[in-house]
Scaffold this motif. Structure first.
Motif, PDB file in Angstrom:
ATOM      1  N   TYR A  21      70.928  92.207  81.430  1.00  0.00           N
ATOM      2  CA  TYR A  21      69.526  92.519  81.720  1.00  0.00           C
ATOM      3  C   TYR A  21      68.912  91.404  82.557  1.00  0.00           C
ATOM      4  CZ  TYR A  21      64.676  93.822  81.210  1.00  0.00           C
ATOM      5  OH  TYR A  21      63.379  94.170  81.482  1.00  0.00           O
ATOM      6  N   GLN A  22      69.167  90.155  82.175  1.00  0.00           N
ATOM      7  CA  GLN A  22      68.622  89.019  82.919  1.00  0.00           C
ATOM      8  C   GLN A  22      69.191  88.971  84.332  1.00  0.00           C
ATOM      9  OE1 GLN A  22      66.064  87.011  81.779  1.00  0.00           O
ATOM     10  NE2 GLN A  22      66.037  86.531  83.964  1.00  0.00           N
ATOM     11  N   GLU A  23      70.471  89.324  84.473  1.00  0.00           N
ATOM     12  CA  GLU A  23      71.103  89.403  85.794  1.00  0.00           C
ATOM     13  C   GLU A  23      70.317  90.368  86.685  1.00  0.00           C
ATOM     14  OE1 GLU A  23      75.394  90.935  87.645  1.00  0.00           O
ATOM     15  OE2 GLU A  23      75.060  90.983  85.495  1.00  0.00           O
ATOM     16  N   GLY A  24      69.933  91.511  86.132  1.00  0.00           N
ATOM     17  CA  GLY A  24      69.142  92.482  86.879  1.00  0.00           C
ATOM     18  C   GLY A  24      67.764  91.952  87.228  1.00  0.00           C
ATOM     19  N   GLU A  25      67.103  91.305  86.270  1.00  0.00           N
ATOM     20  CA  GLU A  25      65.786  90.715  86.521  1.00  0.00           C
ATOM     21  C   GLU A  25      65.845  89.698  87.653  1.00  0.00           C
ATOM     22  OE1 GLU A  25      62.463  90.980  84.782  1.00  0.00           O
ATOM     23  OE2 GLU A  25      63.491  92.910  84.626  1.00  0.00           O
ATOM     24  N   ASP A  26      66.855  88.832  87.611  1.00  0.00           N
ATOM     25  CA  ASP A  26      66.999  87.800  88.640  1.00  0.00           C
ATOM     26  C   ASP A  26      67.275  88.422  90.003  1.00  0.00           C
ATOM     27  OD1 ASP A  26      66.647  85.982  86.578  1.00  0.00           O
ATOM     28  OD2 ASP A  26      68.770  85.456  86.441  1.00  0.00           O
ATOM     29  N   ALA A  27      68.111  89.451  90.031  1.00  0.00           N
ATOM     30  CA  ALA A  27      68.423  90.115  91.299  1.00  0.00           C
ATOM     31  C   ALA A  27      67.184  90.786  91.883  1.00  0.00           C
ATOM     32  CB  ALA A  27      69.541  91.141  91.100  1.00  0.00           C
ATOM     33  N   VAL A  28      66.381  91.420  91.038  1.00  0.00           N
ATOM     34  CA  VAL A  28      65.141  92.049  91.510  1.00  0.00           C
ATOM     35  C   VAL A  28      64.219  90.989  92.101  1.00  0.00           C
ATOM     36  CG1 VAL A  28      63.010  93.184  90.741  1.00  0.00           C
ATOM     37  CG2 VAL A  28      65.220  94.067  90.019  1.00  0.00           C
ATOM     38  N   ALA A  29      64.074  89.872  91.424  1.00  0.00           N
ATOM     39  CA  ALA A  29      63.185  88.812  91.918  1.00  0.00           C
ATOM     40  C   ALA A  29      63.667  88.277  93.265  1.00  0.00           C
ATOM     41  CB  ALA A  29      63.099  87.681  90.895  1.00  0.00           C
ATOM     42  N   ARG A  30      64.977  88.037  93.392  1.00  0.00           N
ATOM     43  CA  ARG A  30      65.509  87.525  94.663  1.00  0.00           C
ATOM     44  C   ARG A  30      65.332  88.542  95.786  1.00  0.00           C
ATOM     45  NH1 ARG A  30      69.544  85.747  91.104  1.00  0.00           N
ATOM     46  NH2 ARG A  30      70.870  87.515  91.671  1.00  0.00           N
ATOM     47  N   LEU A  31      65.624  89.809  95.496  1.00  0.00           N
ATOM     48  CA  LEU A  31      65.501  90.849  96.515  1.00  0.00           C
ATOM     49  C   LEU A  31      64.042  91.047  96.909  1.00  0.00           C
ATOM     50  CD1 LEU A  31      66.704  92.983  98.337  1.00  0.00           C
ATOM     51  CD2 LEU A  31      66.730  94.547  96.379  1.00  0.00           C
ATOM     52  N   SER A  44      59.304 101.021  94.404  1.00  0.00           N
ATOM     53  CA  SER A  44      59.957 101.380  93.146  1.00  0.00           C
ATOM     54  C   SER A  44      61.013 100.373  92.705  1.00  0.00           C
ATOM     55  CB  SER A  44      60.627 102.759  93.282  1.00  0.00           C
ATOM     56  OG  SER A  44      59.668 103.735  93.597  1.00  0.00           O
ATOM     57  N   LEU A  45      61.103  99.228  93.372  1.00  0.00           N
ATOM     58  CA  LEU A  45      62.098  98.215  93.032  1.00  0.00           C
ATOM     59  C   LEU A  45      61.869  97.725  91.609  1.00  0.00           C
ATOM     60  CD1 LEU A  45      64.397  96.308  93.969  1.00  0.00           C
ATOM     61  CD2 LEU A  45      62.611  94.740  94.749  1.00  0.00           C
ATOM     62  N   ARG A  46      62.908  97.819  90.781  1.00  0.00           N
ATOM     63  CA  ARG A  46      62.778  97.351  89.397  1.00  0.00           C
ATOM     64  C   ARG A  46      64.163  97.165  88.766  1.00  0.00           C
ATOM     65  NH1 ARG A  46      61.985 102.925  88.937  1.00  0.00           N
ATOM     66  NH2 ARG A  46      63.261 103.882  87.329  1.00  0.00           N
ATOM     67  N   ASN A  47      64.168  96.446  87.683  1.00  0.00           N
ATOM     68  CA  ASN A  47      65.367  96.287  86.872  1.00  0.00           C
ATOM     69  C   ASN A  47      65.509  97.555  86.040  1.00  0.00           C
ATOM     70  OD1 ASN A  47      67.468  95.449  85.262  1.00  0.00           O
ATOM     71  ND2 ASN A  47      66.348  93.805  84.272  1.00  0.00           N
ATOM     72  N   ASP A  48      66.674  98.151  86.074  1.00  0.00           N
ATOM     73  CA  ASP A  48      66.890  99.382  85.326  1.00  0.00           C
ATOM     74  C   ASP A  48      67.746  99.140  84.090  1.00  0.00           C
ATOM     75  OD1 ASP A  48      66.016 101.957  85.269  1.00  0.00           O
ATOM     76  OD2 ASP A  48      67.511 102.757  86.638  1.00  0.00           O
ATOM     77  N   GLY A  49      67.830  97.881  83.677  1.00  0.00           N
ATOM     78  CA  GLY A  49      68.570  97.551  82.465  1.00  0.00           C
ATOM     79  C   GLY A  49      70.066  97.463  82.707  1.00  0.00           C
ATOM     80  N   PRO A  50      70.781  97.006  81.718  1.00  0.00           N
ATOM     81  CA  PRO A  50      72.222  96.876  81.876  1.00  0.00           C
ATOM     82  C   PRO A  50      72.916  98.239  81.920  1.00  0.00           C
ATOM     83  CG  PRO A  50      71.538  96.130  79.694  1.00  0.00           C
ATOM     84  CD  PRO A  50      70.307  96.505  80.445  1.00  0.00           C
ATOM     85  N   LEU A  59      66.485 100.675  93.241  1.00  0.00           N
ATOM     86  CA  LEU A  59      65.791 100.452  94.503  1.00  0.00           C
ATOM     87  C   LEU A  59      64.691 101.482  94.732  1.00  0.00           C
ATOM     88  CD1 LEU A  59      68.861  99.618  96.757  1.00  0.00           C
ATOM     89  CD2 LEU A  59      67.307  98.022  95.622  1.00  0.00           C
ATOM     90  N   GLY A  60      64.843 102.659  94.184  1.00  0.00           N
ATOM     91  CA  GLY A  60      63.809 103.678  94.284  1.00  0.00           C
ATOM     92  C   GLY A  60      63.758 104.345  95.633  1.00  0.00           C
TER      93      GLY A  60
END
Length: 86
Positions: A21-31, A44-50, A59-60
């Motif tokens: 989940y944190q990996e997704g959060e970090d990737a969203v923030a960087r992107l 619609s960019l968001r973390n969609d969970g593991p 990405l939406g």
């Protein structure tokens, strides 16, 4: 026959899910930060969970004009990477 996880297996699974989940959060923030630098925002960019033990970025959707702008930015970045590697 039961397939229940032991307490330690549940704890380990939870840790892996939290890390994914944190990996997704970090990737969203960087992107999102990179897109802002390029003048692009995906609404619609968001973390969609593991998913499958990995972070999953949603990405939406977007309109055609935004998709074209995103394609321009990606192409320009790819060209810059190609030139840098020469």
């Amino acid at each position: 026959m039961t397939n229940e996880l032991t307490r330690s297996e549940r704890i380990e699974y939870g840790k892996r899910q939290d890390a994914a989940y944190q990996e997704g959060e970090d990737a969203v923030a960087r992107l999102a930060a990179a897109l802002v630098r390029a003048g692009v925002a995906l609404p619609s960019l968001r973390n969609d969970g593991p998913v499958g033990g990995h972070g999953f970025v949603h990405l939406g959707g977007c309109n055609a004009a935004l998709a074209d702008r995103l394609a321009e930015v990606i192409a320009a970045g790819a060209r810059a990477l190609e030139e840098r590697s020469r």
